[in-house]
Scaffold this motif. Sequence first.
Motif, mmCIF file in Angstrom:
data_model
loop_
_atom_site.group_PDB
_atom_site.id
_atom_site.type_symbol
_atom_site.label_atom_id
_atom_site.label_comp_id
_atom_site.label_asym_id
_atom_site.label_seq_id
_atom_site.Cartn_x
_atom_site.Cartn_y
_atom_site.Cartn_z
ATOM 1 N N ASP A 7 63.031 14.796 -9.923
ATOM 2 C CA ASP A 7 61.898 15.352 -9.165
ATOM 3 C C ASP A 7 61.804 16.871 -9.279
ATOM 4 O OD1 ASP A 7 64.282 15.489 -7.395
ATOM 5 O OD2 ASP A 7 62.850 16.380 -6.004
ATOM 6 N N GLN A 8 62.733 17.511 -10.006
ATOM 7 C CA GLN A 8 62.678 18.971 -10.064
ATOM 8 C C GLN A 8 62.565 19.496 -11.494
ATOM 9 O OE1 GLN A 8 64.711 21.625 -7.295
ATOM 10 N NE2 GLN A 8 65.977 19.879 -6.754
ATOM 11 N N ASP A 12 66.203 19.274 -13.148
ATOM 12 C CA ASP A 12 66.225 18.022 -13.916
ATOM 13 C C ASP A 12 65.549 18.138 -15.281
ATOM 14 O OD1 ASP A 12 67.447 16.656 -11.708
ATOM 15 O OD2 ASP A 12 65.487 16.619 -10.741
ATOM 16 N N ASP A 55 68.800 12.727 -5.129
ATOM 17 C CA ASP A 55 68.084 13.190 -3.942
ATOM 18 C C ASP A 55 66.600 13.439 -4.220
ATOM 19 O OD1 ASP A 55 70.395 13.150 -2.366
ATOM 20 O OD2 ASP A 55 71.032 15.076 -3.190
ATOM 21 N N ASN A 56 65.782 12.735 -3.478
ATOM 22 C CA ASN A 56 64.323 12.811 -3.582
ATOM 23 C C ASN A 56 63.753 12.178 -4.848
ATOM 24 O OD1 ASN A 56 62.993 13.602 -1.299
ATOM 25 N ND2 ASN A 56 63.414 15.770 -1.596
ATOM 26 N N THR A 57 64.646 11.550 -5.651
ATOM 27 C CA THR A 57 64.162 10.774 -6.800
ATOM 28 C C THR A 57 64.376 9.286 -6.526
ATOM 29 O OG1 THR A 57 64.573 12.559 -8.369
ATOM 30 C CG2 THR A 57 64.471 10.330 -9.271
ATOM 31 N N ASP A 86 68.252 11.349 -11.329
ATOM 32 C CA ASP A 86 68.629 12.217 -10.231
ATOM 33 C C ASP A 86 68.707 11.352 -8.964
ATOM 34 O OD1 ASP A 86 68.801 14.630 -8.611
ATOM 35 O OD2 ASP A 86 66.696 14.261 -8.097
HETATM 36 MG MG MG Z 1 66.241 15.809 -6.676
#
Ligand code: MG
Length: 173
Positions: A116-117, A121, A34-36, A32
């Motif tokens: 991260d989700q 994910d 974003d934020n990963t 992933d």
């Molecule tokens: Mg993410």
Amino acid sequence: MSNLIPTWYSRSIYDIDIDKLKENNIKYILSDLDNTLVGYDIPTPNESVINLVTKLKENNINLLVISNNSYKRLKTFSNPCSLNFLSRARKPGSKKLANYLKENNIDVKDCVFVGDQLLTDMWCANKLKCKSILVDPLQKKESIFTFFNRLIDKKIRKRYHKQGRLVSIMKGE
Ligand SMILES: [Mg+2]
């Protein structure tokens, strides 16, 4: 909610023990964005990303970026490190990713999905029967689109931690 449980857990993608990936015959990381890999407002790869890509290459592991974000965002991020990517992946749907893997002759058995989700994910990975690594989001700050998912995610994640259902794949553990 058992379809959300990841194979492994790591604090971040940068804490993953690469030797353990090799022991599990992983040849591709489907990550992933974003934020990963970076915060959602960071457009291009930072030093951490560049170092990770280099290290993975040395170990014959390919990093592919799989995101629900736009083609423009993915292209801008992926080009400097020549990463392959799939934009608008429609996670937690798995159809688009399954087709992408097929088109590129990638066997899902050789992959691990990192994200991260739980609700996008990990769900997507489990639908594909792909090994997975849940990571903590890099930043608290995020887009309004993920805010509600995150509230549910936090609750489930806390419970998984409590129940000891998250198996570490971090360096030094
Ligand atoms: Mg993410």
